[in-house]
Structure formats: structure tokens, C-alpha cells
Write a protein that holds these residues in place. Structure first.
Motif, short mmCIF file in Angstrom:
data_model
loop_
_atom_site.label_atom_id
_atom_site.label_comp_id
_atom_site.label_asym_id
_atom_site.label_seq_id
_atom_site.Cartn_x
_atom_site.Cartn_y
_atom_site.Cartn_z
N ASN A 142 0.99 -1.40 0.08
CA ASN A 142 -0.23 -0.38 0.12
C ASN A 142 0.95 1.41 -0.14
O ASN A 142 0.19 2.15 -0.32
N LEU A 143 2.07 1.17 1.00
CA LEU A 143 2.86 2.30 1.11
C LEU A 143 3.19 2.62 -0.45
O LEU A 143 3.76 3.65 -1.18
N GLN A 144 4.19 1.54 -0.95
CA GLN A 144 4.15 1.88 -2.37
C GLN A 144 3.77 2.22 -3.40
O GLN A 144 3.84 3.22 -4.01
N ARG A 145 2.49 2.05 -3.21
CA ARG A 145 0.96 2.69 -4.80
C ARG A 145 1.42 4.08 -4.13
O ARG A 145 1.29 5.01 -4.91
N GLU A 146 1.08 4.54 -2.92
CA GLU A 146 0.45 5.62 -2.43
C GLU A 146 1.77 6.02 -1.86
O GLU A 146 1.40 7.89 -2.84
N SER A 147 2.94 5.80 -2.20
CA SER A 147 4.23 7.00 -1.92
C SER A 147 4.68 7.41 -3.73
O SER A 147 5.12 8.89 -4.60
N LYS A 148 4.18 6.62 -4.55
CA LYS A 148 4.51 6.82 -6.38
C LYS A 148 3.45 8.05 -6.57
O LYS A 148 3.21 8.88 -7.51
N ILE A 149 2.24 8.02 -5.84
CA ILE A 149 1.02 8.89 -6.56
C ILE A 149 1.37 9.63 -5.70
O ILE A 149 1.57 11.54 -6.58
N TRP A 150 2.29 9.78 -4.60
CA TRP A 150 2.65 11.12 -4.30
C TRP A 150 3.77 12.04 -4.66
O TRP A 150 3.65 13.21 -5.27
N TRP A 151 4.50 11.51 -5.51
CA TRP A 151 5.87 11.84 -6.43
C TRP A 151 5.06 12.25 -8.00
O TRP A 151 5.34 13.62 -8.36
N MET A 152 4.60 11.56 -8.52
CA MET A 152 4.38 11.65 -9.48
C MET A 152 3.31 12.83 -9.70
O MET A 152 3.26 13.34 -10.76
N ARG A 153 1.75 13.16 -8.47
CA ARG A 153 1.70 14.41 -8.18
C ARG A 153 3.00 16.13 -8.26
O ARG A 153 2.32 16.61 -8.98
N TYR A 154 3.91 15.33 -8.20
CA TYR A 154 4.90 17.14 -8.56
C TYR A 154 5.28 16.77 -9.90
O TYR A 154 6.26 17.79 -10.57
#
Length: 239
Positions: A142-154
Motif C-alpha cells: 500500500n505504501l509503495q502505491r501511495e508514495s508513487k502517486i505522491w511523487w507523480m503529483r509533482y
């Protein structure tokens, strides 16, 4: 270094984001004023995440911290002291699951990217997630997906981010690890975040009560490490 990458680095230096110094095939970068402002914004967003986390602020690094491997941090004096502080100073949050955060300044990990090196120490943004042992892998994915989405936002090009498995070696039983990388084609890639799932040493020293049942258990820990300055350079669209 490609001609295109060289032009991009010089352009970013001209507008005050970083200074680029040729160092063989790999340029060495140092953030300038605008780059530092951008890094501060990224750091602020990290600080604003997970408001219920226990934040220990900035911690001075030691020789032990420099020498430790990606998976050996659970045996360090600093990690043990933080866990003791959690129990003593924040007893209401000393439950499983819980989250701890801190920052330190460390020599850059030159292996974390193939595009550039960072000239000076880097600021590490570290988050430790203490999770139920039977749900360790679930939280890790879950954290993998959450972190990837966080970076994609930038990024104006979200497709450049990928989750890349990290080789834990066969002797590291129960460990799992991935890197989140920003790819820049033939120029190379930059690691923006490392995630590692690591078991805690056996015994009572690291046991926490389950938040629902209050039963004592030995959590697993998921550590997130962001090297702020290199990650900032990776997020600021190089190419």
C-alpha cells in the motif's frame, strides 16, 4: 554525459536552480537559491503528511549511522533510543500501528542515481512505520502505491516514475525493498525514495500493544528514506 543533458543542466544553472560541475562522466550538482526554495517546499509537504506521526525533528548523524546498511538500522543505538523516547514521551502513540519521523544530514549515496552526484551532505527525510507483523506486506504494498502517486503529483510527466525492486539478498530473511525512481531515458534515472520492510530484533525491547486488542506484539517496520536534494533535482524536470 549527453549533449541534451548538458544543455539542460546549464540552463537550470543560469536561472539559479543549481550549480553544475563536470566530474568525469557524471556531473556534480549543488542547489542554488531557487533550487533550495523548491527543496524547502518539498520538505514542507513531507512534514505536513501524517499529522499524527511522532516527529523527532533533526538528528545529528553519527559514524554508526553512516556505516549502517539499508537493513541494519534496526540494530542501531539511535533507532533504539527513538523507540524508547516513543514509549516514555508519547505513551498514547506507543501502539501498533504508529509512525515516527526524523531528519538528518548525511553524505550522499552516490549509487542512488546515474545522472548526477550531489556535492555536499544531503538531508534525509526518514519515516518509520511500525505495523502489525501479519500485515507487514499488505502495508508495504500500500505504501509503495501511495508514495508513487505522491511523487507523480509533482511531475508534469507522471509516467517517468516507476517502482523498482531492490535486491535484498537471500540471507536477509523476511526483508523486502523497492526504490521509486524517476527515469530520464538514455540520460539515466534518479532514486527519489527508498522503501524497506524489515523485521525488528526478537525480544521485548520493541514490542508494542495492538491498537485494537491491546495484545503485545513485535511489529515490523517499514522505513521510507528520501534524500531531499537529489530528489529535488530529480523532480525538477531535467529533460
Amino acid at each position: 554525459m549527453s549533449t541534451r543533458l548538458s544543455r539542460c543542466l546549464k540552463a537550470m544553472q543560469t536561472v539559479g536552480f543549481w550549480r553544475s560541475t563536470e566530474n568525469g562522466k557524471t556531473p556534480s550538482l549543488e542547489l542554488l537559491h531557487h533550487g533550495t526554495v523548491y527543496a524547502n517546499q518539498l520538505q514542507h509537504h513531507w512534514l505536513s503528511m501524517r499529522q499524527l506521526a511522532v516527529n523527532f525533528g533533526h538528528i545529528e548523524h553519527t559514524t554508526e549511522m553512516i556505516d549502517q546498511s539499508r537493513f541494519s538500522f534496526t540494530h542501531s543505538k539511535q533507532f533504539r533510543e527513538q523507540f524508547q523516547q516513543l514509549r516514555q514521551l508519547y505513551p498514547s502513540r506507543a501502539k501498533c500501528p504508529t509512525v515516527l519521523k526524523h531528519q538528518n544530514s548525511m553524505p550522499s549515496n552516490s549509487k542512488s542515481n546515474t545522472i548526477f552526484q550531489h556535492q555536499s551532505n544531503v538531508t534525509q527525510l526518514i519515516t518509520d512505520f511500525f505495523v502489525e507483523p501479519h500485515r507487514g506486506l499488505e502495508h508495504f504494498y500500500n505504501l509503495q502505491r501511495e508514495s508513487k502517486i505522491w511523487w507523480m503529483r509533482y511531475s508534469s510527466n507522471p509516467s517517468r516514475y516507476a517502482i523498482v525492486p531492490y535486491d535484498c539478498h537471500a540471507d536477509l530473511e523476511y526483508c523486502q525493498a523497492i526504490d521509486i525512481k524517476a527515469g530520464f531515458g538514455e540520460a539515466g534515472e534518479v532514486t527519489v525514495e527508498q522503501l524497506s520492510l524489515v523485521p525488528l530484533p526478537a525480544g521485548n525491547d520493541f514490542e508494542l500493544p495492538d491498537a485494537r486488542t491491546t495484545k503485545m506484539q513485535l511489529p515490523m517496520v517499514i522505513r521510507s528514506v528520501i534524500e531531499l536534494e537529489p530528489a529535488t533535482c530529480g523532480v525538477m524536470e531535467l529533460l
